[in-house]
Design an enzyme around this catalytic site. Structure first.
Site, PDB file in Angstrom:
ATOM      1  N   SER A  17      -5.439  -9.713   0.118  1.00  0.00           N
ATOM      2  CA  SER A  17      -5.003  -9.491   1.496  1.00  0.00           C
ATOM      3  C   SER A  17      -3.651  -8.774   1.529  1.00  0.00           C
ATOM      4  O   SER A  17      -2.745  -9.115   0.769  1.00  0.00           O
ATOM      5  CB  SER A  17      -4.871 -10.845   2.204  1.00  0.00           C
ATOM      6  OG  SER A  17      -4.346 -10.663   3.488  1.00  0.00           O
ATOM      7  N   ASP A  41     -14.839  -7.401   6.232  1.00  0.00           N
ATOM      8  CA  ASP A  41     -14.490  -8.394   7.263  1.00  0.00           C
ATOM      9  C   ASP A  41     -15.523  -8.445   8.387  1.00  0.00           C
ATOM     10  O   ASP A  41     -15.600  -9.441   9.101  1.00  0.00           O
ATOM     11  CB  ASP A  41     -13.118  -8.078   7.880  1.00  0.00           C
ATOM     12  CG  ASP A  41     -11.966  -8.461   6.958  1.00  0.00           C
ATOM     13  OD1 ASP A  41     -12.221  -8.817   5.794  1.00  0.00           O
ATOM     14  OD2 ASP A  41     -10.810  -8.385   7.400  1.00  0.00           O
TER      15      ASP A  41
HETATM   16  N1  LIG Z   1       3.207   0.858   0.158  1.00  0.00           N
HETATM   17  C1  LIG Z   1       3.460   0.170   1.280  1.00  0.00           C
HETATM   18  N2  LIG Z   1       4.719   0.007   1.694  1.00  0.00           N
HETATM   19  C2  LIG Z   1       4.992  -0.712   2.805  1.00  0.00           C
HETATM   20  N3  LIG Z   1       4.068  -1.294   3.601  1.00  0.00           N
HETATM   21  C3  LIG Z   1       2.785  -1.162   3.229  1.00  0.00           C
HETATM   22  C4  LIG Z   1       2.411  -0.421   2.070  1.00  0.00           C
HETATM   23  N4  LIG Z   1       1.061  -0.461   1.966  1.00  0.00           N
HETATM   24  C5  LIG Z   1       0.625  -1.189   3.019  1.00  0.00           C
HETATM   25  N5  LIG Z   1       1.647  -1.600   3.784  1.00  0.00           N
HETATM   26  C6  LIG Z   1       1.586  -2.401   5.017  1.00  0.00           C
HETATM   27  O1  LIG Z   1       1.039  -3.673   4.708  1.00  0.00           O
HETATM   28  C7  LIG Z   1       0.262  -4.149   5.795  1.00  0.00           C
HETATM   29  C8  LIG Z   1      -1.111  -4.522   5.284  1.00  0.00           C
HETATM   30  O2  LIG Z   1      -1.833  -3.338   4.949  1.00  0.00           O
HETATM   31  P1  LIG Z   1      -3.407  -3.273   5.112  1.00  0.00           P
HETATM   32  O3  LIG Z   1      -3.852  -1.910   4.729  1.00  0.00           O
HETATM   33  O4  LIG Z   1      -3.813  -3.762   6.462  1.00  0.00           O
HETATM   34  O5  LIG Z   1      -3.841  -4.344   4.007  1.00  0.00           O
HETATM   35  P2  LIG Z   1      -5.254  -4.959   3.640  1.00  0.00           P
HETATM   36  O6  LIG Z   1      -6.311  -4.197   4.373  1.00  0.00           O
HETATM   37  O7  LIG Z   1      -5.322  -4.810   2.152  1.00  0.00           O
HETATM   38  O8  LIG Z   1      -5.165  -6.406   4.046  1.00  0.00           O
HETATM   39  C9  LIG Z   1       0.224  -3.041   6.846  1.00  0.00           C
HETATM   40  O9  LIG Z   1       1.188  -3.334   7.836  1.00  0.00           O
HETATM   41  C10 LIG Z   1       0.614  -1.806   6.045  1.00  0.00           C
HETATM   42  O10 LIG Z   1       1.243  -0.834   6.844  1.00  0.00           O
HETATM   43 MG   LIG Z   2      -7.643  -4.997   5.816  1.00  0.00          MG
END
Ligand SMILES: Nc1ncnc2c1ncn2[C@@H]1O[C@H](COP(=O)(O)OP(=O)(O)O)[C@@H](O)[C@H]1O
Ligand SMILES: [Mg+2]
Length: 244
Positions: A17, A41
């Site tokens: 996550s 999801d």
């Molecule tokens: N390299 C990064 N640096 C800073 N924030 C990041 C980075 N990669 C992802 N995020 C932030 O982390 C949060 C979770 O990302 P998300 O793509 O929704 O994760 P997942 O789908 O794996 O749960 C989002 O707010 C995203 O903008």
């Molecule tokens: Mg996600």
């Protein structure tokens, strides 16, 4: 009249996550010529059937048993044959607005244009981008994909990102993590199902040869020192290398 050959390339965006899976998959969808985005999801069981953790006294959304994997596998198999490509799944995935500006997109489109075979209409490639937190816990699921991205980041980074999220859409409303949810269920659920991929079963160490060579996981350590552009650049390059 000639009919074009349809090639379906299934690309997994797996990992814990808040590792950046959805962000990366959404970004690639805007760049790749023909693509379809699928979120694991959207295969959660109805919320009243999500397992209840007796010890923590909360519903546990972070275990494989919370997902309808039969339905998911049937859907993915349908995409693989091309027959299921027009079956639309109603998506609950509403969060993570995409932060890739136009300039960034143009840069990547230019990169892609160097690979004209991607746009070859005699053999049209459809990219199916599948985003999910449980794609590598079971090799039977892992093997559904042609390319397997494994996004991850250190505990502290994931915890911070998860705890700053607004919640998740479900079939009955919005799920907001109760206090301590990451430490009590999200992180332990990830470690339990993914530790077998790491040396000494320690998720802070490197991936095993089994994970890298047999399962062919392509690892991206997405800590905060990397940007969305870095993620997209790396993902695209990996896809192009695979296709070349
Ligand atoms: N390299 C990064 N640096 C800073 N924030 C990041 C980075 N990669 C992802 N995020 C932030 O982390 C949060 C979770 O990302 P998300 O793509 O929704 O994760 P997942 O789908 O794996 O749960 C989002 O707010 C995203 O903008
Ligand atoms: Mg996600």
């Amino acid at each position: 009249m000639t009919t074009s050959l349809l090639k379906v390339l299934l690309i997994a965006f797996g990992g814990p996550s808040s590792s950046g899976k959805t962000t990366a998959a959404k970004a690639l969808q805007t760049i790749l010529p023909k693509s379809l985005l699928v979120h694991l999801d959207d295969f959660y069981l109805p919320s009243d059937l999500i397992p209840y953790d007796e010890e923590v006294k909360e519903q546990n959304w972070d275990v494989p048993e919370a997902i309808d994997f039969n339905k998911f596998k049937t859907y993915i198999d349908g995409l693989r044959t091309g027959k299921g490509l027009n079956i639309q799944i109603d998506s609950l995935e509403g969060d993570t607005p995409l932060k890739l500006d136009l300039k960034g997109q143009l840069k990547f489109k230019t990169l892609l244009n160097q690979y004209p075979t991607l746009f070859n209409h005699d053999e049209e490639t459809i990219f199916v981008l599948v985003d999910g937190f449980m794609l590598y816990h079971d090799p039977k699921i892992t093997e559904l994909f042609d390319i397997r991205f494994f996004f991850h980041a250190p505990y502290e980074t994931l915890k911070y990102r998860r705890e700053h999220r607004h919640g998740y859409n479900t079939d009955v409303g919005v799920w907001v993590d109760p206090p301590g949810y990451f430490d009590r269920l999200v992180w332990p659920g990830y470690v339990k199902t993914h530790k077998y991929l790491f040396i000494n079963e320690d998720v802070d160490q490197e991936l095993t040869d089994y994970a890298k060579e047999t399962l062919q996981l392509q690892e991206f350590k997405n800590d905060d020192s990397l940007s969305l552009e870095d993620m997209v650049q790396w993902s695209l390059q990996t896809i192009i290398t695979k296709l070349s």
